[in-house]
Design an enzyme around this catalytic site. Structure first.
Site, PDB file in Angstrom:
ATOM      1  N   HIS A 215      32.433 -15.983  49.562  1.00 20.52           N
ATOM      2  CA  HIS A 215      31.944 -15.061  50.574  1.00 20.52           C
ATOM      3  C   HIS A 215      32.976 -14.793  51.668  1.00 20.52           C
ATOM      4  CE1 HIS A 215      27.471 -16.075  49.510  1.00 20.52           C
ATOM      5  NE2 HIS A 215      28.118 -15.443  48.542  1.00 20.52           N
ATOM      6  N   TYR A 270      31.289  -8.719  40.268  1.00 21.11           N
ATOM      7  CA  TYR A 270      31.836  -9.158  41.540  1.00 21.11           C
ATOM      8  C   TYR A 270      33.210  -8.549  41.822  1.00 21.11           C
ATOM      9  CZ  TYR A 270      28.065 -12.404  42.462  1.00 21.11           C
ATOM     10  OH  TYR A 270      26.827 -12.940  42.751  1.00 21.11           O
ATOM     11  N   HIS A 432      33.643 -16.723  40.480  1.00 18.29           N
ATOM     12  CA  HIS A 432      32.853 -16.042  39.450  1.00 18.29           C
ATOM     13  C   HIS A 432      33.639 -15.833  38.149  1.00 18.29           C
ATOM     14  CE1 HIS A 432      29.476 -15.406  42.098  1.00 18.29           C
ATOM     15  NE2 HIS A 432      30.302 -14.959  43.027  1.00 18.29           N
ATOM     16  N   TYR A 455      23.882 -14.832  33.802  1.00 19.04           N
ATOM     17  CA  TYR A 455      24.248 -15.262  35.145  1.00 19.04           C
ATOM     18  C   TYR A 455      23.017 -15.437  36.032  1.00 19.04           C
ATOM     19  CZ  TYR A 455      26.070 -15.064  39.911  1.00 19.04           C
ATOM     20  OH  TYR A 455      26.344 -15.335  41.226  1.00 19.04           O
TER      21      TYR A 455
END
Length: 798
Positions: A215, A270, A432, A455
């Site tokens: 993040h 992502y 990821h 996922y």
């Protein structure tokens, strides 16, 4: 501490700042607000200009915005229609006469309520600038203060996105309504920033998370804190020193490192969502007057997702794929914002074309960015003009080859286009990303060789779940190679799938480059497409993958050749060649092939058929090497995601349930495991896959082995592909026999040392000579008949 490269960059940036008239000192009295001490982050050379507005627009941009709003009215062009609708919604939001936030609707979530309220504030601030409407500006300030004091939108904000929206709102109002702000307003805005930013995951000063993945690599710093830092700079320059200082010292270099490959390490879902924030940062500084803060090849990154597009509207899976869970079957997976931002920033017509295909998915909450940052003058260009093969070199090591393009934004399950993804390994960034060096996928009228696992499952089962850590992210869920050391612990407390070593996410550039940290998972990349670059007959990729594994693997080279056969009935083939050596004799090697449906195994041939959900594809794989392979079928009810447990000598299943019905998950339920029947330290695998229609029952092409002492390969259709059998780089004379052929036979030799080579027929009827380039390691030539040939080194003039 900054590297010499970063110091040089900042010196250059300082020159740019000076030549473009950016301020070097704060232009107003500082406001005293309790603020944490700077932990030693150096002030960047680039500073905000000494004027307002300077965030996302300047005074010189206002007239162009006014004209854009007028031009968007009554146009039939879909982009102008979208712009017109965005302007109308912003105008509607800005017309509300409010001095406090609107009431929350019954059943409206806190997040939706705060977004709706924020849009009203944004609109009022924007129209203060455009319409010179002081009343609108005063309302924007009052509403912003109410928003920043709102228990729902401030104190109860629980996610980085919610907190970031608060920071962004205060920054836009502070910068755009600056002439109307009183000293108390400024103090209030800055104080709320310090309080809210400190609650964010990245913290304030923003040092708690990494700059590469996680993040910390998203909006928290690259849009939200950075926007506020620029807005507040005159009165609170220390915020900018800490936020922008970390941006320039920690965020630029790892992204330029990634951009050099031309793709993104975080995959199909992502990857785009994180790339958004990279381009937001580019736009922030450009609108401040700085030319480019990132390398120009930032523009090439979205091409990865252009090439990953399947005819059924989905993308080839790569890493953690949340779009599979969130998207209904036959929908066009869409994340339009990164394409809009990059297309307008770089004036790229191909990215503009993809943005227009995805335009219907643009959310009303993104209206502000559409009117501020979209450039409708950039023309759209068809992907049909692009080469059919895309390659991303180090640090990614990925190739995607296609036989055709599909256009439009609807699913075409019967499209004849074949898409192949091949991964040779590179740098492992983590987060990821999966443990999937050497992985491949094949799509033809359905996913045939697939990336398995889920996922996001029902009941909030996702990142770090039992399924995720024991199966989904692991090598066993991919079309890769397992080497089982039963005594190995790959992840403490998790399954030993026999796959690649596990690494956590990396937080800084020095971690990626430190050999002791283990980020390197592949190397010695070779690639070549030809002979026509736009529509190649072959696409070749080779990588050395031993670094992806623990010391149980001494050496491992995987080579791919995708053949565009240019035949409607038999459109394409994928040849995979593996040379692998384990450190001990007893380590079992297993070649994997995953499928959605149950495969058929007959002798050395595996057939996978997709006729479910309206698909109509078939994959036929023949294993040439090892000789007399052991081929096992694993899967079915209760064993869909199973991993062999060496302690119990049984399979353990790690199940998961999709989030919703009618999703576009392709989780798989079966796999084929191919292993040598006799244990050896060194093994060679050669598998030839071809695709064709499932119904009516098309017949696969014959696959003929071409094996000699130093070369191993196959003949299929009018093509022959041979690999160096005993070494990564053949450097000696080799003999081989090509099967008889009616008509010309096109031959690819791969794994050759650079320099001059000659191929000659033993009966002297043919001679071909050429220079092999180091990056390619290949020769491609055409013979008129089969027979015996000799390959040898020679001095060849270029």
């Amino acid at each position: 501490m900054m590297t010499k490269k970063q110091q040089a960059f900042l010196s250059l940036a300082a020159c740019v700042a000076l030549t473009q008239g950016l301020s070097q000192t704060a232009g107003a009295a500082e406001i005293t607000v309790a603020m944490p001490q700077n932990p030693g982050i150096a002030a960047p050379a680039i500073r905000p200009p000494a004027e307002h507005p300077r965030l996302y627009l300047r005074a010189t941009d206002l007239e162009a915005l006014r004209k854009q709003e007028l031009r968007a009215q009554g146009r039939e062009n879909v982009e102008y229609q979208a712009l017109n609708l965005a302007w109308q919604r912003l105008r509607t939001a800005g017309r509300y006469y409010l001095t406090t936030l609107p009431p929350q609707n019954q059943g409206e979530s806190n997040g939706d309520y705060c977004e709706r309220s924020a849009k009203i504030v944004h609109a009022k601030a924007l129209f203060y600038l455009l319409d010179k409407d002081g009343e609108s500006g005063q309302q924007a300030i009052s509403l912003a203060r109410a928003y920043l004091d709102s228990p729902v939108c401030q104190q109860q904000a629980a996610t980085p996105r919610q907190m970031g929206n608060s920071l962004l709102l205060s920054a836009l109002v502070y910068d755009w309504c600056y002439p109307l702000l009183k000293t108390d307003d400024k103090r209030h805005f800055i104080q709320r920033f310090v309080e809210q930013a400190a609650r964010m995951e990245i913290g304030f000063p923003p040092l708690k998370q990494g700059s590469i993945t996680g993040h910390g690599s998203e909006a928290q710093l690259m849009r939200d804190q950075l926007s506020a830092a620029i807005a507040f700079y005159d009165e609170a320059p220390e915020i900018y020193r800490m936020v922008a200082g970390r941006f320039f010292s920690a965020y630029i270099e790892p992204r330029n490192f990634m951009y050099s490959a031309g793709g993104h390490h975080q995959g199909d879902s992502y990857g785009p969502s994180r790339y958004i924030w990279d381009v937001f940062a580019s736009w922030i500084f450009r609108r401040m007057g700085v030319r480019d803060v990132f390398a120009a090849n930032q523009s090439s990154t979205p091409y990865q997702w252009l090439y990953m597009r399947r005819p059924d509207g989905q993308l080839m899976r790569d890493g953690d794929s949340y779009w599979a869970a969130l998207s209904r079957f036959k929908s066009y997976w869409a994340e339009p914002l990164p394409f809009m931002l990059a297309a307008s920033y770089y004036k790229d017509p191909y990215l503009k074309g993809e943005f227009l295909r995805q335009l219907p998915a643009l959310r009303p909450t993104e209206d502000l960015w559409l009117v501020l940052l979209d450039d409708p003058s950039v023309p759209a260009r068809s992907v049909r003009d692009l080469p059919l093969t895309w390659y991303a070199g180090a640090p990614l090591g990925m190739m995607i080859a296609r036989t055709a393009w599909t256009e439009g934004n609807t699913a075409d399950l019967q499209s004849p286009a074949v898409v192949a993804m091949m991964k040779a390994g590179g740098t492992r960034f983590g987060n990821h990303q999966h443990l999937d060096a050497g992985h491949f996928q094949l799509y033809y009228k359905g996913g045939l060789a697939i990336d398995s696992g889920i996922y996001q499952g029902a009941n909030n089962v996702e990142y770090g779940s039992v399924h995720d850590m024991n199966y989904h992210k692991r090598t066993i869920a991919h079309n890769a190679m397992l080497v089982l050391d039963e005594a190995e612990t790959i992840i403490p407390g998790k399954s030993n799938d026999g796959g690649q070593r596990f690494t956590t996410e990396f937080y800084a550039m020095q971690d990626l480059l430190d050999p002791a940290k283990g980020a390197q998972a592949g190397g010695a990349l070779r690639s070549q497409v030809g002979p026509d670059r736009l529509a190649p007959e072959y696409s070749y990729l080779q990588g050395e993958l031993s670094q992806a594994y623990s010391r149980k693997v001494s050496a491992y080279t995987r080579s791919f050749v995708f053949l565009n056969l240019k035949n409607a009935k038999n459109p394409a083939a994928l040849i995979v060649f593996d040379r692998i050596q384990s450190s001990k004799l007893g380590f079992k090697k297993t070649w994997l092939l995953h499928s959605e449906t149950e495969p058929s195994v007959v002798g050395d041939t595996v057939t996978i058929t997709r006729t479910d959900r309206g698909y109509n594809g078939k994959l036929v794989n023949r294993t040439i090497l090892p000789a007399r392979p052991a081929i096992a079928k694993v899967g079915g009810p209760g064993r869909e995601f199973s991993v062999y447990d060496s302690a119990t000598r049984k399979y353990i299943n790690y199940p998961i349930t999709p989030m919703q019905s009618n999703n576009s998950e392709e989780a798989g339920a079966w796999r084929v495991e191919v292993s040598p029947s006799v244990a050896a330290r060194s093994d060679t695998f050669l598998n030839a896959m071809q695709v064709l229609d499932a119904t009516p029952d098309a017949q696969p092409l014959p696959v003929e082995p071409v094996l000699s002492e130093l070369l191993a390969g196959v003949k299929i259709a009018n093509r022959a592909v041979l690999f160096a059998r005993e070494t990564d780089e053949l450097n000696s004379t080799a003999r081989f026999t090509l099967p008889s052929q009616s008509g010309e036979l096109r031959v690819l030799l791969a794994g050759l040392a650079p320099g001059g080579w000659v191929v000659s027929a033993d009966d002297a009827s043919y001679r071909f000579e050429a220079v092999v380039e180091a990056q390619a390691g290949t020769l491609y030539f055409t013979v008129k008949s089969g027979g015996k040939y000799t390959l040898q080194r020679a001095v060849v003039k270029k």
